[in-house]
Design an enzyme around this catalytic site. Structure first.
Site, PDB file in Angstrom:
ATOM      1  N   ARG A 157       0.737  -1.309   0.041  1.00  0.00           N
ATOM      2  CA  ARG A 157      -0.023  -0.011   0.006  1.00  0.00           C
ATOM      3  C   ARG A 157       1.033   1.318  -0.011  1.00  0.00           C
ATOM      4  O   ARG A 157       0.533   2.191  -0.511  1.00  0.00           O
ATOM      5  CB  ARG A 157      -0.997  -0.089   1.088  1.00  0.00           C
ATOM      6  CG  ARG A 157      -1.571   1.301   1.208  1.00  0.00           C
ATOM      7  CD  ARG A 157      -2.864   1.461   2.245  1.00  0.00           C
ATOM      8  NE  ARG A 157      -3.073   0.411   3.284  1.00  0.00           N
ATOM      9  CZ  ARG A 157      -2.380   0.610   4.508  1.00  0.00           C
ATOM     10  NH1 ARG A 157      -1.516   1.863   4.606  1.00  0.00           N
ATOM     11  NH2 ARG A 157      -2.376  -0.350   5.274  1.00  0.00           N
TER      12      ARG A 157
ATOM     13  N   TYR B 214     -15.942  16.822 -15.436  1.00  0.00           N
ATOM     14  CA  TYR B 214     -16.358  15.464 -15.739  1.00  0.00           C
ATOM     15  C   TYR B 214     -17.299  15.216 -14.460  1.00  0.00           C
ATOM     16  O   TYR B 214     -17.095  15.457 -13.255  1.00  0.00           O
ATOM     17  CB  TYR B 214     -15.203  14.492 -15.437  1.00  0.00           C
ATOM     18  CG  TYR B 214     -15.491  13.173 -15.143  1.00  0.00           C
ATOM     19  CD1 TYR B 214     -16.388  12.379 -16.090  1.00  0.00           C
ATOM     20  CD2 TYR B 214     -15.105  12.352 -13.940  1.00  0.00           C
ATOM     21  CE1 TYR B 214     -16.609  10.969 -15.713  1.00  0.00           C
ATOM     22  CE2 TYR B 214     -15.425  11.005 -13.469  1.00  0.00           C
ATOM     23  CZ  TYR B 214     -16.107  10.344 -14.678  1.00  0.00           C
ATOM     24  OH  TYR B 214     -16.663   9.149 -14.323  1.00  0.00           O
TER      25      TYR B 214
HETATM   26  C1  LIG Z   1     -11.361  13.783 -17.548  1.00  0.00           C
HETATM   27  C2  LIG Z   1     -11.781  12.840 -16.439  1.00  0.00           C
HETATM   28  N1  LIG Z   1     -11.197  12.792 -15.193  1.00  0.00           N
HETATM   29  C3  LIG Z   1     -11.351  11.885 -14.167  1.00  0.00           C
HETATM   30  C4  LIG Z   1     -11.840  10.735 -14.529  1.00  0.00           C
HETATM   31  C5  LIG Z   1     -12.179   9.650 -13.540  1.00  0.00           C
HETATM   32  O1  LIG Z   1     -11.469   8.621 -13.664  1.00  0.00           O
HETATM   33  P1  LIG Z   1     -11.707   7.153 -13.141  1.00  0.00           P
HETATM   34  O2  LIG Z   1     -12.578   6.604 -13.967  1.00  0.00           O
HETATM   35  O3  LIG Z   1     -10.296   6.234 -13.780  1.00  0.00           O
HETATM   36  O4  LIG Z   1     -12.001   6.992 -11.572  1.00  0.00           O
HETATM   37  C6  LIG Z   1     -12.943  10.595 -15.892  1.00  0.00           C
HETATM   38  C7  LIG Z   1     -13.340   9.362 -15.942  1.00  0.00           C
HETATM   39  O5  LIG Z   1     -14.292   9.425 -17.049  1.00  0.00           O
HETATM   40  C8  LIG Z   1     -12.636  11.671 -16.573  1.00  0.00           C
HETATM   41  O6  LIG Z   1     -13.128  11.556 -18.083  1.00  0.00           O
END
Ligand SMILES: Cc1ncc(COP(=O)(O)O)c(C=O)c1O
Length: 387
Positions: free
Chosen positions: A49, A102
């Protein structure tokens, strides 16, 4: 900073580093724990970890590609984001984030702010007055996602970093969409770079992982401590696959872009497309900034169809090569309806506020032959014309 070019860093990380058997490709360390040489002698790795040699190689490669001091490799992109806000923010601290980030990032920030972990201001970062007003509140952290998901809006990273520095704010950039091949936020003044390595960096849609890169060693040390403390770190197997994916990052990014340019040219000829979003288009509001701060425009394309939900269904059902799926950045092409898929965690009002319209579709252009991809879209448009 390295004197090596991107492709060399990406391909050669860990190559010939095995001193035991001289394996050209580094072995994978699938272990949770490590022996202590003797009582009281704490080894470099004691428990996975906190640290794992396979994970260290990925961290080293991504940090070098981004030009940062080091990185924490996490079990998904979301946990990289969560790690940063856990380490940095307290109840009195303000986080300024884009109103159209996102959907999962929006949900994380919103939920934790509602719990009182910190305060958040979701701002339209393309409205300079709104952005400057938010920065004037002296946030602890400013979050940028540029180009944004799904509308591919562009924020001037350097301008925000300069304004942030005046009020002592730190800046984090989600660089998932472009990767360091097309954009390097540290060169523009950012303090942290975040990746969902689930996407382009691994590139094969078979891993869920993330990376949090910091510009300074002090921040790297702090984030490594927090990564172990809250258990955000990724598995050695995922690290091994990500390292394998990274080796082809540069040629993949080039071909993703080549294919997306062919598809864009085709979409521009389609009358059923009522709006088309890509920073390479000269009339895109972020085109000039993108041309200045990016070295490539990226392979995410969004567009709206001038139809109702029934038309949307017909269009999507006719496709054979574009898989209707979330995520992005893999070798395979995907089509997604953000409103009902990636961004459904946002309320209807929040979606409308962010400009996510009901017929908005997002493409992640893969590495298939672009002629097949265009023929596939053609099938969709022909079916839609029959409605
Ligand atoms: C621009 C962006 N940032 C962060 C994430 C989050 O990543 P994860 O799905 O690996 O947790 C995503 C997921 O689609 C994303 O499109």
């Amino acid at each position: 900073m390295s004197d090596k070019q991107f492709a060399t860093i990406a391909v050669r990380t860990g190559i010939e580093s095995d001193s035991q058997h001289h394996a050209v490709v580094p072995p994978i360390y699938l272990t949770s724990n490590y022996g202590f040489p003797e009582f009281g002698d704490v080894p470099q790795y004691d428990y996975s970890r906190g640290g794992n040699p396979t994970r260290s190689l990925v961290a080293e490669a991504i940090a070098e590609l981004e030009g940062g001091a080091g990185a924490v490799i996490t079990n998904c992109g979301t946990s990289a984001i969560n790690l940063l806000i856990s380490a940095l923010l307290g109840p009195d601290d303000l986080l300024v984030a884009p109103h159209d980030c996102y959907g999962g990032t929006y949900r994380l920030f919103n939920t934790r702010a509602q719990k009182g972990d910190f305060q958040v201001d979701f701002v339209n970062q393309y409205d300079d007055d709104a952005l400057q007003a938010a920065i004037a509140k002296k946030p602890k952290l400013i979050w940028l996602e540029t180009p944004s998901n799904p509308l591919l809006r562009v924020v001037d990273i350097q301008a925000v970093c300069e304004a942030a520095a005046k009020v002592g704010a730190l800046v984090a950039v989600d660089n998932t969409f472009l990767t360091p091949v097309w954009q390097q936020p540290f060169k523009l003044g950012a303090d942290f770079v975040v990746h969902s390595t689930t996407k382009y960096l691994n590139g094969h849609s078979d891993v869920l992982a993330g990376a949090l890169v910091a510009k300074t060693q002090a921040h790297v040390d702090e984030l490594l401590w927090w990564g172990n403390c809250i258990g955000a770190t990724g598995s050695p197997f995922d690290a091994y696959l990500t390292l394998r994916g990274l080796r082809t990052l540069v040629p993949r990014m080039r071909m993703h872009d080549e294919n997306s340019q062919a598809i864009l040219a085709y979409l521009q000829t389609q009358s059923a497309v009522s709006a088309l979003y890509h920073p390479s288009i000269a009339s895109h509001p972020g085109h000039d900034v993108a041309a200045k701060q990016q070295t490539g425009f990226g392979a995410m394309i969004s567009f709206e169809l001038g139809c109702d939900e029934a038309g949307l269904r017909v269009f999507l059902s006719a496709l054979r090569h574009f898989s209707l799926a979330e995520s992005l950045g893999g070798v395979e092409s995907l089509i997604c309806h953000p409103g009902s898929m990636t961004h459904r965690a946002m309320s209807d009002e929040a979606q409308a506020d962010a400009g996510i319209n009901p017929t908005l579709l997002r493409l992640s252009v893969g590495l298939e032959d672009s002629r097949d991809l265009i023929a596939d879209l053609q099938r969709g448009f022909e079916a839609l014309a029959q409605v």
